[in-house]
Design a protein around this motif. Structure first.
Motif, PDB file in Angstrom:
ATOM      1  N   GLY A  41       0.845  -1.191   0.000  1.00 13.28           N
ATOM      2  CA  GLY A  41       0.000   0.000   0.000  1.00 13.28           C
ATOM      3  C   GLY A  41       0.879   1.238   0.000  1.00 13.28           C
ATOM      4  N   SER A  42       0.645   2.142  -0.930  1.00  8.22           N
ATOM      5  CA  SER A  42       1.482   3.337  -1.068  1.00  8.22           C
ATOM      6  C   SER A  42       0.645   4.607  -0.950  1.00  8.22           C
ATOM      7  CB  SER A  42       2.207   3.331  -2.421  1.00  8.22           C
ATOM      8  OG  SER A  42       3.066   2.217  -2.521  1.00  8.22           O
TER       9      SER A  42
ATOM     10  N   VAL B 119      10.590  -1.855   0.509  1.00  7.43           N
ATOM     11  CA  VAL B 119       9.440  -1.515  -0.319  1.00  7.43           C
ATOM     12  C   VAL B 119       9.417  -0.014  -0.631  1.00  7.43           C
ATOM     13  CG1 VAL B 119       7.937  -1.211   1.696  1.00  7.43           C
ATOM     14  CG2 VAL B 119       6.940  -1.752  -0.532  1.00  7.43           C
ATOM     15  N   GLN B 120       9.033   0.320  -1.856  1.00  6.43           N
ATOM     16  CA  GLN B 120       8.934   1.716  -2.286  1.00  6.43           C
ATOM     17  C   GLN B 120       7.740   1.876  -3.216  1.00  6.43           C
ATOM     18  OE1 GLN B 120      12.768   2.524  -4.141  1.00  6.43           O
ATOM     19  NE2 GLN B 120      13.526   3.487  -2.260  1.00  6.43           N
TER      20      GLN B 120
ATOM     21  N   PRO C 136       6.399   4.226  -9.912  1.00  2.00           N
ATOM     22  CA  PRO C 136       5.853   5.283 -10.774  1.00  2.00           C
ATOM     23  C   PRO C 136       4.409   5.022 -11.172  1.00  2.00           C
ATOM     24  CG  PRO C 136       8.090   4.720 -11.444  1.00  2.00           C
ATOM     25  CD  PRO C 136       7.696   3.713 -10.414  1.00  2.00           C
ATOM     26  N   ALA C 137       4.045   3.750 -11.390  1.00  4.14           N
ATOM     27  CA  ALA C 137       2.660   3.427 -11.759  1.00  4.14           C
ATOM     28  C   ALA C 137       1.695   3.766 -10.632  1.00  4.14           C
ATOM     29  CB  ALA C 137       2.549   1.946 -12.119  1.00  4.14           C
ATOM     30  N   GLU C 138       2.110   3.527  -9.377  1.00  3.31           N
ATOM     31  CA  GLU C 138       1.250   3.872  -8.244  1.00  3.31           C
ATOM     32  C   GLU C 138       1.106   5.386  -8.103  1.00  3.31           C
ATOM     33  OE1 GLU C 138       1.666   0.797  -4.688  1.00  3.31           O
ATOM     34  OE2 GLU C 138       3.619   1.269  -5.568  1.00  3.31           O
ATOM     35  N   ILE C 139       2.193   6.107  -8.325  1.00  5.73           N
ATOM     36  CA  ILE C 139       2.126   7.570  -8.282  1.00  5.73           C
ATOM     37  C   ILE C 139       1.141   8.079  -9.320  1.00  5.73           C
ATOM     38  CG2 ILE C 139       3.426   9.665  -8.815  1.00  5.73           C
ATOM     39  CD1 ILE C 139       5.838   8.380  -7.432  1.00  5.73           C
TER      40      ILE C 139
END
Length: 498
Positions: free
Chosen positions: A234-235, A285-286, A289-292
């Motif tokens: 989860g981001s 974990v980081q 770019p797709a989640e951003i």
């Protein structure tokens, strides 16, 4: 290596581990907790920072989970009124997502599945005439408003650990469990802190290692389990605030997921979360770019003020250890927990899954499971307990009373300190009737007294511990100010281990 004996050894310093340590210590048990990194360094500081029943879980028919969490909301709100508070959520209605009758039914259930004393009823509003509609696209005419709670998740963990230690628990950070042997009457664990090792004995072991629980169980404790974990990332993103009022938002998305947009640290808006299957080391974990892009796009569907990745001031990501339940959609995997008790020798209790809202209940049940083997008959106690600093009722009244002790403090500083420490502010600044009496200033609004307290009492070891978990000063201080805190810690740490 000297050997020390405990009733319970807990492995893992996230919310479940510290909750169990606090509950057990309060029943008179001798407790050790070992955390390989910092308290709350991983999953427990990477939540959306909500105490909530999980409105969307009703759609997956998880009525008992939702009720259990709803019952806990006000318990937590009362136990720590400095780091928790009620929050009103606005769900703009998008007819293409879910029909209005379905949302009405869900919110009605949410209002009535558990009693409420502190949180108001839900309501329906016209977004064109309500302040929560001002930052939203004109496409949204109607909104559903309901109540849940906010929590500073990392501080919730630290306060549980602090309370446990004040009741006699041995809390050790930066300490790994590198070996375990099971004997007929006890466990022997080998602990490693830096280059030093120690052997301890415990009558029972609790595996509360979160996303590492399965690995710890199989490789270190050498026990097999009937359960399996599903690791889901989860981001979140943090951006300059998108609106000025105090409401939070729940947004429905075309993929049937939801995201939250929440007022954060006075100057920011917190947006999240994603649900992405994860493999790899949870410690590294980081956000991707797709989640951003996803979080920006979902925000832009609703808010007039459009976001791009360039607007982001901070991101964080965590791995949720969810119970595997064969769901194809990661967002539909249950957030409930299971406690697995192995009695093939001295007890081993493993915590599988869970969510921050139900941590206290989980801890209570975990200790109950272990009490017979430990010949402990102390009653449950945490439902009425107060966390350190939380012994007051009205936060605004408490702030006004505190200002009389420290009239030199600017409003922003006083608010931050009261929120973080509650009545423990007097442990830090007792007798400081003037700023000069407060002593050395390390950075803007950061005094040596506070840093000393965090090291001596709250287990902080690095500037990162302080800037991002004991506080969110990392969002507010310049790189030079952050470096000054790091330099000060380096000067005191060799002489300040608690």
């Amino acid at each position: 290596m000297n050997k020390t004996e405990y009733d319970i050894a807990i492995i893992g310093g996230g919310i479940n581990g510290v909750g169990i340590a606090r509950d057990a210590a309060g029943r008179g048990l001798k407790v050790l907790l070992a955390e390989q990194h910092d308290l709350a360094q991983h999953t427990s500081s990477a939540s959306t920072k909500l105490i909530h029943g999980g409105l969307r879980y009703l759609e997956h028919m998880e009525f008992m989970l939702v009720r259990k969490a709803l019952l806990e909301r006000e318990v937590i709100l009362r136990s720590a009124p400095h780091i928790t508070w009620p929050l009103r959520f606005v769900m703009p209605h998008d007819p293409a997502m879910r029909p209005a009758w379905m949302i009405r039914a869900g919110i009605f259930l949410y209002d009535h599945l558990a009693p409420r004393d502190l949180l108001p009823d839900s309501e329906v509003v016209n977004l064109r005439h309500h302040e929560s509609g001002e930052p939203l696209s004109q496409d949204y005419q109607r909104g559903f408003i309901y109540s849940d709670g906010w929590v500073d998740d990392a501080r919730l963990v630290v306060l549980n650990a602090l309370d446990a230690r004040e009741m006699g628990a041995d809390i050790r950070v930066q300490t790994r469990v590198i070996g375990a042997e099971r004997y007929p009457e006890h466990w022997t664990l080998t602990l490693a802190a830096g280059s030093e090792q120690q052997s301890i004995q415990a009558r029972a072991v609790v595996n509360a290692a979160g996303p590492w629980a399965a690995q710890l169980l199989g490789k270190t404790l050498q026990v097999k389990s009937q359960y399996h974990l599903r690791l889901v990332k989860g981001s979140h993103i943090v951006v300059p605030k998108l609106y000025d009022h105090t409401y939070a938002y729940l947004f429905q998305n075309p993929d049937k997921r939801i995201i939250f947009a929440i007022p954060y640290e006075q100057q920011f808006t917190l947006i999240g979360t994603t649900d992405v299957e994860f493999t790899g080391d949870p410690a590294s974990v980081q956000i991707s770019p797709a989640e951003i892009d996803y979080l920006c796009a979902m925000s832009n569907r609703y808010f007039n003020k459009q976001l791009s990745p360039a607007d982001i001031r901070h991101t964080y990501a965590g791995v949720r250890p969810l119970l595997e339940d064969a769901q194809d959609d990661a967002s539909a995997v249950t957030r409930d927990y299971a406690l697995e008790l192995d009695t093939a020798g001295p007890p081993l209790l493993t915590v599988w899954g869970g969510k921050i809202t139900t941590y206290r209940k989980l801890a209570e049940q975990a200790v109950r499971h272990l009490q017979p083997a430990l010949e402990n008959h102390a009653p449950d106690w945490t439902q009425q307990g107060t966390l350190p600093g939380g012994a007051f009722e009205q936060f605004d009244k408490f702030c006004a009373q505190t200002w009389r002790h420290y009239p030199w403090m600017e409003d922003a500083l006083l608010l931050r300190l009261c929120r973080a420490y509650g009545t423990r502010i007097h442990k830090i600044f007792a007798g400081c009737e003037t700023e000069a009496a407060a002593g050395q200033v390390i950075a803007r609004h950061v005094y040596a007294r506070e840093l000393d307290y965090l090291v001596h009492h709250e287990f902080a070891r690095t500037a990162h511990d302080i800037l991002w978990r004991r506080s969110k000063l990392g969002l507010h201080l310049t790189p030079t100010e952050q470096a000054a805190i790091d330099t000060y810690l380096q000067s005191i740490l060799p002489h300040s281990q608690p």
